[in-house]
Design an enzyme around this catalytic site. Structure first.
Site, mmCIF file in Angstrom:
data_model
loop_
_atom_site.group_PDB
_atom_site.id
_atom_site.type_symbol
_atom_site.label_atom_id
_atom_site.label_comp_id
_atom_site.label_asym_id
_atom_site.label_seq_id
_atom_site.Cartn_x
_atom_site.Cartn_y
_atom_site.Cartn_z
ATOM 1 N N LYS A 16 0.768 -1.091 -0.257
ATOM 2 C CA LYS A 16 0.015 0.111 -0.064
ATOM 3 C C LYS A 16 0.786 0.982 -0.030
ATOM 4 O O LYS A 16 0.504 2.261 -0.563
ATOM 5 C CB LYS A 16 -1.245 0.007 1.602
ATOM 6 C CG LYS A 16 -1.733 -1.649 1.261
ATOM 7 C CD LYS A 16 -2.605 -0.835 2.435
ATOM 8 C CE LYS A 16 -3.804 -2.770 2.642
ATOM 9 N NZ LYS A 16 -5.234 -2.238 3.760
ATOM 10 N N ASP A 38 -9.684 2.033 2.598
ATOM 11 C CA ASP A 38 -9.998 2.011 3.891
ATOM 12 C C ASP A 38 -10.406 2.769 5.004
ATOM 13 O O ASP A 38 -11.519 1.911 5.874
ATOM 14 C CB ASP A 38 -8.544 1.354 4.651
ATOM 15 C CG ASP A 38 -8.202 0.567 4.164
ATOM 16 O OD1 ASP A 38 -8.894 -0.304 3.460
ATOM 17 O OD2 ASP A 38 -6.556 0.032 3.950
HETATM 18 P P1 NDP Z 1 0.983 -2.888 9.167
HETATM 19 O O1 NDP Z 1 2.372 -4.379 9.854
HETATM 20 O O2 NDP Z 1 1.727 -1.987 9.024
HETATM 21 O O3 NDP Z 1 1.399 -2.482 10.903
HETATM 22 C C1 NDP Z 1 1.088 -3.371 12.300
HETATM 23 C C2 NDP Z 1 0.210 -2.308 13.996
HETATM 24 O O4 NDP Z 1 0.138 -3.270 14.550
HETATM 25 C C3 NDP Z 1 1.545 -2.009 14.092
HETATM 26 O O5 NDP Z 1 1.580 -0.530 14.818
HETATM 27 C C4 NDP Z 1 2.994 -2.349 15.069
HETATM 28 O O6 NDP Z 1 3.180 -1.718 16.484
HETATM 29 C C5 NDP Z 1 1.328 -3.162 15.529
HETATM 30 N N1 NDP Z 1 1.512 -4.509 16.577
HETATM 31 C C6 NDP Z 1 2.164 -5.175 15.606
HETATM 32 N N2 NDP Z 1 2.403 -6.659 16.461
HETATM 33 C C7 NDP Z 1 1.514 -6.450 17.439
HETATM 34 C C8 NDP Z 1 1.945 -7.051 19.113
HETATM 35 N N3 NDP Z 1 2.107 -7.965 19.160
HETATM 36 N N4 NDP Z 1 1.708 -5.443 19.862
HETATM 37 C C9 NDP Z 1 0.683 -4.439 19.699
HETATM 38 N N5 NDP Z 1 1.186 -4.084 18.506
HETATM 39 C C10 NDP Z 1 1.559 -4.794 18.042
HETATM 40 O O7 NDP Z 1 -0.092 -3.229 9.058
HETATM 41 P P2 NDP Z 1 -1.338 -2.688 8.773
HETATM 42 O O8 NDP Z 1 -1.646 -1.130 9.549
HETATM 43 O O9 NDP Z 1 -1.559 -2.707 7.451
HETATM 44 O O10 NDP Z 1 -2.283 -3.656 9.577
HETATM 45 C C11 NDP Z 1 -3.038 -3.614 10.552
HETATM 46 C C12 NDP Z 1 -4.405 -4.571 11.335
HETATM 47 O O11 NDP Z 1 -5.824 -4.270 10.606
HETATM 48 C C13 NDP Z 1 -4.372 -6.178 10.583
HETATM 49 O O12 NDP Z 1 -4.078 -7.053 11.192
HETATM 50 C C14 NDP Z 1 -4.748 -5.800 8.958
HETATM 51 O O13 NDP Z 1 -4.926 -7.232 9.053
HETATM 52 C C15 NDP Z 1 -5.707 -5.596 9.318
HETATM 53 N N6 NDP Z 1 -6.841 -4.447 8.124
HETATM 54 C C16 NDP Z 1 -7.781 -4.733 8.397
HETATM 55 C C17 NDP Z 1 -8.404 -4.622 7.313
HETATM 56 C C18 NDP Z 1 -9.727 -4.840 6.866
HETATM 57 O O14 NDP Z 1 -10.610 -4.084 5.902
HETATM 58 N N7 NDP Z 1 -11.286 -4.762 8.118
HETATM 59 C C19 NDP Z 1 -7.952 -3.454 6.161
HETATM 60 C C20 NDP Z 1 -6.038 -3.514 6.426
HETATM 61 C C21 NDP Z 1 -5.985 -3.791 7.542
HETATM 62 P P3 NDP Z 1 4.596 -1.106 16.380
HETATM 63 O O15 NDP Z 1 4.955 0.026 15.402
HETATM 64 O O16 NDP Z 1 5.388 -0.970 17.479
HETATM 65 O O17 NDP Z 1 5.290 -2.444 15.753
#
Ligand code: NDP
Length: 305
Positions: A90, A126
């Protein structure tokens, strides 16, 4: 409608070029995507009313990130009319589109591309999907809401821009990695309305002055895997109004289980998936989209029917 649409590569498509009007989702991995049955169910309904859509078909294509620039160009040459982008494309795709919608530019990420004569035009649907899903499932609007947003990745960026452009009253963003949320707060500063307060908060040391009645939105990926912890302890907040988790598979994350245990209204991200997809299909087709056909298709696929 079968979920078993094959996972294609760009090379497959060059060997056997698609006919009609092709659409696709690009990701890596992509085998988990349920966008093909969702869109093809809508296209089947649209085709019954307008034969033009009988030749529209939505595919899924595995594209490793280093191949995205050439894939976008080759799919344009192959006649693709529209594309969706998912992890990890993205943000990367923003540098490879001919035109970009101002809201998508502010987010720094695109999830929908529309064919134009000289390349792709990028959009981000989104945020619309999130706002519409929250309204549909929880009866809440982002306008005037006090929002606690968990996460600072791509999905959180879209959610934050949507909250600000719809005029939430306050937006607090909590992320595991502080530097990422600080960058996000910096990038959002030009978008903050005069009546909105924006701040970063520590998910493990929440400030005492968070308001009652928060709308908690999870945009972290914590909860995707069965062993993941909840990204926040809901019981340490003043009583929230509701909890929305962007994750839809599994249908109930630890965060949503906690919300249910506390008697809070909650919903998962299935409605967001459907509405971001419906908005993309409306951009491609310039027609009203049968959202209920998309909802039924994803429920059928996830229900394993
Ligand atoms: P990114 O990889 O860009 O971001 C992931 C985020 O999750 C970061 O803020 C990261 O924090 C945090 N994170 C990961 N693991 C943990 C943990 N164990 N504890 C706390 N924080 C954590 O992913 P996206 O932003 O693209 O996607 C995020 C979620 O949203 C996904 O689950 C995805 O499936 C969902 N999503 C759903 C959509 C829908 O249509 N329903 C559309 C888009 C996304 P840090 O910065 O510390 O690594």
């Amino acid at each position: 409608m079968s979920h078993a649409s094959p996972v294609l590569s760009v090379a497959d498509l060059e060997r056997t070029p698609p006919t009609g009007t092709p659409l696709a989702v690009l990701g890596h991995p992509i085998s988990h995507s349920i966008s093909p049955p969702m869109h093809n169910a809508a296209l089947a309904v649209m085709a019954a009313a307008d034969a033009r859509f009988a030749t529209w078909r939505y595919h899924r294509i595995d594209v490793p990130p280093e191949e995205l620039p050439s894939a976008l160009s080759r799919l344009h040459t192959l006649g693709f009319h529209g594309l969706n982008l998912t992890v990890p494309h993205k943000i990367l795709a923003c540098a490879h589109v001919a035109h970009i919608d101002p809201a998508a530019r502010a987010i720094g990420a695109v999830n929908t591309l529309l064919r134009t004569a000289d390349g792709w035009q990028g959009f981000n649907t989104d945020g619309y999907g999130l706002a519409t899903g929250i309204n549909e499932n929880l009866g809440l609007a982002l306008t005037g809401a006090d929002v606690l947003l968990l996460g600072a990745g791509g999905a959180a960026r879209g959610a934050a821009v949507e909250c600000l452009t719809r005029g939430c009253r306050s937006l607090a963003i909590a992320n595991r990695t502080r530097s990422t949320v600080d960058t996000l707060i910096h990038d959002l500063a030009p978008l903050v309305p005069a009546t909105t307060t924006l701040r970063a908060v520590d998910p493990h040391a929440l400030p005492a002055d968070l308001p009652d009645g928060l709308l908690v939105i999870n945009a972290t990926s914590a909860g995707l895997k069965p062993a993941d912890p909840s990204p926040i302890d809901l019981s340490r907040l003043p009583r929230p109004k509701a909890v929305y988790d962007m994750i839809y598979n599994p249908p109930q994350t630890p965060l949503l289980r906690d919300a249910a245990r506390l008697g809070l209204p909650w919903a998962n991200g299935l409605s967001m998936l459907v509405h971001q997809g419906a908005r993309a299909l409306a951009l491609w087709s310039q027609r009203d989209v049968p959202v209920s056909a998309m909802q039924q298709a994803v429920q059928r696929v996830l229900g394993g029917v």
